[in-house]
Write an enzyme that holds these catalytic residues in place. Structure first.
Site, PDB file in Angstrom:
ATOM      1  N   GLY B 492       0.792  -1.231   0.000  1.00 58.10           N
ATOM      2  CA  GLY B 492       0.000   0.000   0.000  1.00 58.10           C
ATOM      3  C   GLY B 492       0.819   1.272   0.000  1.00 58.10           C
ATOM      4  N   GLU B 717       7.035  -5.695   8.536  1.00 60.77           N
ATOM      5  CA  GLU B 717       7.603  -6.914   9.104  1.00 60.77           C
ATOM      6  C   GLU B 717       7.236  -7.126  10.568  1.00 60.77           C
ATOM      7  OE1 GLU B 717      11.858  -6.580   6.765  1.00 60.77           O
ATOM      8  OE2 GLU B 717      11.440  -5.274   8.448  1.00 60.77           O
TER       9      GLU B 717
END
Ligand code: FES
Ligand code: FES
Lengths: 162, 763
Positions: B492, B717
């Site tokens: 995104g 992450e």
């Protein structure tokens, strides 16, 4: 390679097409040649659903479907869903629920969700998981996809009732 | 009133749907996968069948004679074009096609080009290679001392100062030995109340992006255009130019949307091969890997982590020693960076006075390993958070309380000496405990089903120092376009960056155009990796937007409009040009401050511009008859600074956690003498709908990253960190079985249960 070629004719998203194909080509190869890239090959083994096409109303893995087999039949792809310029309720719900990341799997999930809702307008979460378990999303957008299907279902039922 | 701002709705912090949503749900989004160029040839590879061997001969005659084959090239052919055809981000160890010897099963040794991909594939099967097999090494610890040497001499790329000392080293598989020394660990261990030591292992896994890796090269007159599914267009450009001895402006790299990346598509992968093949053939060349071939291209490091801690009677950790061995496979890729950049966080987010870290990047004869959603961090957190739970157990202290006593707090020095800032570690821990209702009694199951729960918390320092550049073009009608080389692979970034432009310029995010990476057009960016884009590119985009705003202000003054005017942008242009004409170009570039760690000690007062913090809380049920584990609840808690787009952030968290769930419970590349025996989605299972935990919550703690754009920092992450150890810790809580190797399969759980009962498993 001993090249066997043949002529096929089929209905693609409602319009007739005829072309000459190699005997070894699958329907994804042929769709690509026709400029449609919504059905796309990923695993190549019928395991991920990225290549989903609807043949005579049944969802199939395009990567496992030899193009010769669609001769005389009706093929629907993701590109047929918004042919009139308007998104289908399922497509709109996928956007509203944020049910896509990289989007590579999205056409397959959208088509399968249409199949599900046609058969079962009010699926439970467990039914959604079951029905869509043959489609993989490596970005793991699963919670949002479930949300999108429920959203589409309720909107479609509301539209039906109105 | 803010000058020229006509929008009151906040653009940052709003759930803007992904800008390209419509293209993606209609199947019309552009991926490299879909691109076909006129006159294009398809490439198919012939790959090594031995793990380590000298190439005696490669017979390509049958392939070349197959009707429809345009050309067949080997490493020797490539050499006619490029004298030294070796590439890689850290080491120039990877030949475009094998030369002299092969280093793993699956290494490309020849390429066939044909207009029909099926012909190319058939011809590739007809190539016959003969090898003299050499002893091979597959295990990372054995590689430290093995007689089998993967590369005769080490060839660091020269881009990283801390690898230079390895240049020309021979007779070793150690591609980097990283050290950190702080305090006096020997003395602390000698004086310790309790000492605990454990060893943990992780397995080799693969990213399996659903758009398999794909690159196309189109040759021109002393120039090349490369269309590639790459996370690092700028690096591809630099590296291809280097290989050909060209200027960077002779190489143009274009990247549309990626069908997933996760680190697989980083640095340079297929680009060198298609570039060389296209130059030799004088035709565009496309190489699309199959799902199977991806397993021979890049993977996640298997690892061994030996960890030892000293704990005093108050439950404080006084010393920790970490020894980590990273199985890098046959080519270094970015492994040496993983070894160092992750290595310095291997003691965990704890305040420990005496620390020693030795982290080794090892070559082995396995498929190469690189970055995979976490850059080594998930392997480390797996070990140190399993270990930390064992410490708490060992001294009889509650697992949350033990962590709370030891976690790093604001202003305290991390192992490198860098002071912690804006890292909401305690807040993340407390939020996780609160959501789990930690202090309340827990339903432990009955009969064959036993329930357990646990938490784990990890952190990461974003890789430093790295650079991002951005351009904002403000048109005379008041619309804006953003030019940047950040790659949107599903995270995104297009949307988040458009929000930053819109917020800064007073526009609507949905109407900002984002121009995709094209090295002829978009400025340099280090790469889309390691959760660095939101922060680095976000800062560059904000600077570029501010630069445009500043020029707009000057233009307003020039045409006599008062300070703080609320004139529309288009009216300011109109006043200046007398018609809809002209534009404003804002440029921004960002590179955060950084202090290189000292050699030997690894100490630095500024090792990273920001920290990411993530925790997982798990409740699970174990079927003690089958070893099957059901995840009843997974809670992901993260510090992401201020989220630019909360909905997309939540999706990133759950996606990352699910991916790590696969790596925790079942994903595993099976190797037989270096041959991957399950390289397909039929045999290598990735998470599907049914693997979703019964309940999953994704929660962001309140925090502000002060040097981040609008308080934001990276997130891609973060939710991977805690998942594996939290599950292993919860399994021990449920059935008393401690597993130290991933994946945590039903078989290993059942073996553990039987072993506890003193029963043997048959077979
Ligand atoms: S590509 Fe056909 S199912 Fe995966
Ligand atoms: S959105 Fe990336 S694979 Fe599903």
């Amino acid at each position: 390679m001993t090249e066997v070629r043949c002529d096929i004719a089929f209905t693609l998203n409602g319009a007739p097409v005829a072309l000459n194909i190699g005997g070894h080509e699958n329907i994804v190869d042929v769709l690509k040649r026709l400029g449609l890239s919504g059905a796309r090959e990923s695993c190549g083994q019928g395991l991920c659903g990225c290549c989903t096409v609807i043949i005579d109303g049944v969802a199939e893995s395009g990567c496992l479907t030899l193009a010769q087999l669609v001769d005389g039949r009706s093929v629907q792809t993701i590109e047929g869903l918004d042919a009139d310029g308007a998104l289908s309720p399922v497509q709109q719900a996928f956007i509203d629920a944020g049910a896509l990341q990289c989007g590579f799997c999205a056409p397959g999930f959208v088509l399968m969700s249409h199949q599900l809702l046609a058969a079962n307008p009010d699926p439970s979460e467990a039914e959604i998981r079951d029905y869509l378990s043959g489609n993989l999303c490596r970005c793991a957008t699963y919670p949002e996809i479930i949300k999108a299907v429920r959203l589409a279902a309720s909107r479609m039922r509301a539209a039906q009732a109105a | 009133m803010n000058e020229i701002r006509s929008i009151s709705a906040k653009q940052v912090g709003r759930d803007v749907p992904r800008l390209e949503s419509r293209q993606k749900v209609t199947g019309r989004a552009e991926y490299t996968h879909n691109i076909t160029l006129p006159g294009m040839l398809y490439a198919k590879l012939c790959r090594s069948t031995v793990a380590h061997g000298r190439i005696l001969s490669i017979d390509v005659s049958a392939a070349r004679d197959l009707p429809g084959v345009h050309a067949v090239y080997t490493g020797e052919t490539i050499r006619t074009l490029i004298a030294e055809p070796y590439f890689g981000p850290a080491f120039h160890d990877q030949p475009i096609l094998a030369i002299g010897k092969v280093h793993f099963v699956g290494e490309p040794i020849a390429v066939v080009l044909a207009a029909d991909p099926y012909v190319a594939a058939e011809a590739a099967q007809m190539i016959v290679a003969e090898y003299e097999e050499l002893p091979a090494v597959f295990d990372e610890v054995e590689a430290m001392t093995s007689a089998a040497i993967v590369h005769e001499t080490l060839k660091p790329a020269g881009t990283f100062a801390d690898l230079k000392h390895l240049s020309g080293k021979s007779n070793t598989n150690v591609a980097l030995d990283y050290q950190l020394r702080r305090g006096d660990t020997d003395a602390a261990f000698a004086a310790a109340e309790h000492v605990f030591e454990h060893e943990f292992h992780t397995q080799q896994v693969m990213h399996t992006p659903l758009e398999p890796m794909v690159s196309i090269a189109e040759p021109g007159d002393n120039c090349l255009t490369i269309y590639t599914a790459s996370q690092s267009p700028s690096f591809v450009c630099t590296e291809i130019a280097r290989l050909f001895g060209w200027r960077e402006n002779q190489v143009r790299v274009k990247v549309p949307y990626l069908g997933g990346g996760f680190g697989a598509k980083l640095y340079i992968k297929l680009e060198a091969l298609v570039a060389a093949a296209a130059m030799l053939a004088r035709r565009p060349v496309k190489l699309s890997l199959t799902m199977e071939e991806q397993f021979y291209t890049i993977t996640k490091h298997a690892s061994t982590f030996r960890i030892k801690s000293a704990v005093n009677k108050d439950g404080r950790i006084t010393a920790r020693r970490c020894e980590i061995f990273w199985n890098g496979g046959a080519f270094a890729d970015i492994g040496p960076r993983v070894t160092q950049k992750s290595g310095f966080t291997s003691p965990g987010p704890y305040d420990i006075d005496n620390v020693s870290v030795d982290s080794y990047a090892l070559y082995t004869n396995r498929p190469p390993a690189g970055a995979l959603r976490g850059f080594g961090i998930p392997q480390l957190v797996w070990a140190y958070e399993s270990h930390t739970d064992l410490l708490a157990r060992g001294i009889g202290m509650d697992a949350v309380e033990f962590r709370r006593r030891n976690l790093l707090r604001e202003g305290r020095p991390q192992a490198t000496g860098t002071l912690m800032h804006d890292a909401a570690i305690i807040e993340v821990l407390d939020k996780t405990a609160e959501l789990m209702n930690w202090t309340a009694p827990f339903e432990r199951g009955e009969g064959v089903i036993r329930r357990g729960r646990a938490i784990a918390i990890g952190f990461k320092a974003v890789v430093a120092p790295t650079t991002s550049g951005a351009i904002v073009n403000l048109s005379a009608d008041g619309s804006a376009a953003l030019y940047m080389s950040t790659v949107d692979m599903g995270q995104g970034s297009d949307t988040a960056m458009a929000q930053i432009v819109a917020e800064t310029l007073g526009l609507v995010a949905e109407r900002v155009k984002v121009v995709h990476p094209d090295t002829d057009v978009t400025p340099y960016d280090m790469a889309t990796l390691g959760s660095r884009s939101t922060f680095h590119m976000g800062n560059a985009v904000k600077l570029a937007s501010l630069h445009a705003l500043e020029q707009l202000g000057a233009m307003a003054r020039e045409v006599g409009l008062p300070e703080g005017t609320n004139y529309e942008i288009r009216d300011i242009f109109l006043k200046k040009y007398g018609m809809q004409a002209g534009n404003i170009i804002g440029v921004g570039s960002y590179v955060p401050p950084y202090t290189s760690p000292q050699k030997g000690t690894g100490l630095s007062d500024n090792v990273t511009p920001f920290w990411m913090v993530g925790a997982a809380g798990v409740e699970l049920s174990v079927d003690t008859e089958t070893g099957h584990v059901t995840i009843d609840r997974l809670i992901n808690v993260a510090d992401v600074g201020r989220p630019l787009n909360p909905a997309i952030v939540a999706t990133q968290l759950s996606g990352a956690a699910m991916m790590q769930l696969g790596f925790t419970l079942f994903e595993n590349m099976d190797l037989d003498h270096g041959q991957v025996t399950n390289a397909s989605l039929a045999d290598y299972k990735i998470p599907g709908m049914h693997d979703l935990p019964t309940v999953m919550d994704n929660v962001i703690v309140d925090n502000n990253q002060q040097n981040g754009p609008y308080g934001a920092k990276g997130v891609g992450e973060t939710a991977t960190f805690g998942v594996s150890p939290a599950i292993a810790n919860a399994i021990e809580d449920a059935v008393g079985v401690r597993l130290t190797s991933l994946p945590l399969t039903p078989e290993s759980v059942l073996r553990g249960i039987r072993a506890l009962r003193g029963e043997k498993l048959e077979g």
